[in-house]
Write a protein that holds these residues in place. Structure first.
Motif, short mmCIF file in Angstrom:
data_model
loop_
_atom_site.label_atom_id
_atom_site.label_comp_id
_atom_site.label_asym_id
_atom_site.label_seq_id
_atom_site.Cartn_x
_atom_site.Cartn_y
_atom_site.Cartn_z
N MET A 110 40.62 30.51 61.32
CA MET A 110 40.16 30.46 62.70
C MET A 110 41.20 31.13 63.57
O MET A 110 42.40 30.92 63.41
N SER A 111 40.77 31.94 64.49
CA SER A 111 41.68 32.67 65.37
C SER A 111 42.06 31.80 66.57
O SER A 111 41.58 30.70 66.75
N SER A 112 42.93 32.36 67.43
CA SER A 112 43.32 31.63 68.63
C SER A 112 42.31 31.85 69.76
O SER A 112 42.44 31.28 70.83
N ALA A 113 41.31 32.68 69.54
CA ALA A 113 40.26 32.89 70.53
C ALA A 113 39.39 31.64 70.61
O ALA A 113 39.42 30.79 69.73
N THR A 114 38.59 31.56 71.66
CA THR A 114 37.69 30.41 71.78
C THR A 114 36.54 30.54 70.80
O THR A 114 36.29 31.62 70.25
N PHE A 115 35.84 29.44 70.62
CA PHE A 115 34.66 29.47 69.77
C PHE A 115 33.66 30.50 70.28
O PHE A 115 33.12 31.28 69.51
N VAL A 116 33.42 30.52 71.59
CA VAL A 116 32.45 31.46 72.16
C VAL A 116 32.89 32.89 71.88
O VAL A 116 32.09 33.72 71.44
N ASP A 117 34.17 33.20 72.10
CA ASP A 117 34.68 34.55 71.81
C ASP A 117 34.43 34.91 70.36
O ASP A 117 33.92 35.99 70.05
N ASP A 118 34.79 33.99 69.47
CA ASP A 118 34.64 34.27 68.04
C ASP A 118 33.18 34.37 67.63
O ASP A 118 32.81 35.21 66.81
N ALA A 119 32.34 33.54 68.21
CA ALA A 119 30.91 33.60 67.88
C ALA A 119 30.30 34.91 68.35
O ALA A 119 29.47 35.50 67.65
N LEU A 120 30.71 35.37 69.52
CA LEU A 120 30.14 36.62 70.04
C LEU A 120 30.62 37.85 69.29
O LEU A 120 29.93 38.87 69.27
N THR A 121 31.78 37.77 68.66
CA THR A 121 32.27 38.90 67.87
C THR A 121 31.88 38.80 66.40
O THR A 121 32.15 39.71 65.63
N GLY A 122 31.27 37.68 66.03
CA GLY A 122 30.86 37.50 64.64
C GLY A 122 31.93 36.87 63.77
O GLY A 122 31.74 36.71 62.57
N ALA A 123 33.06 36.49 64.36
CA ALA A 123 34.13 35.85 63.60
C ALA A 123 33.82 34.38 63.30
O ALA A 123 34.47 33.78 62.45
N ALA A 124 32.84 33.82 63.99
CA ALA A 124 32.43 32.42 63.76
C ALA A 124 30.93 32.34 63.87
O ALA A 124 30.30 33.12 64.59
#
Length: 106
Positions: free
Chosen positions: A1-15
């Motif tokens: 998991m990155s230090s970005a927020t869940f929303v950031d990661d979800a929008l980039t496909g990382a989550a």
């Protein structure tokens, strides 16, 4: 998991949507001064909506992706799905819209 927020990661496909619980767990384990909704990257209204009706998370993310409010996204989704003759799929969006109206949020 990155230090970005869940929303950031979800929008980039990382989550994915189901990863939100891991972000909540990380918040509990952290010494962050942020409120949970901030840690997740949600506005207060988005957070309240998600807590009360968890299946709205995908609509919240879609609204963010399209630069719309959640209400606009739900209306658009219901219309698009109805036009595509996927009545079963539009039922969920319509159900959330009905709930938003009933609770005075729309």
């Amino acid at each position: 998991m990155s230090s970005a927020t869940f929303v950031d990661d979800a929008l980039t496909g990382a989550a994915g949507i189901t990863d939100v619980d891991s972000y909540v767990d990380s918040w509990h384990e952290s010494d962050s001064d942020l409120d949970l909704h901030e840690y997740l990257g949600l506005t207060w209204d988005e957070y309240r909506l998600w807590v009360e009706k968890p299946n709205t998370l995908r609509f919240i993310l879609s609204a963010r992706r399209h630069g719309r409010t959640v209400s606009e996204e739900l209306k658009s989704t219901a219309s698009e799905l109805a036009l595509a003759a996927r009545a079963g799929s539009s039922d969920e969006a319509e159900s959330v819209l009905t709930w938003l109206r009933k609770t005075g949020r729309l």
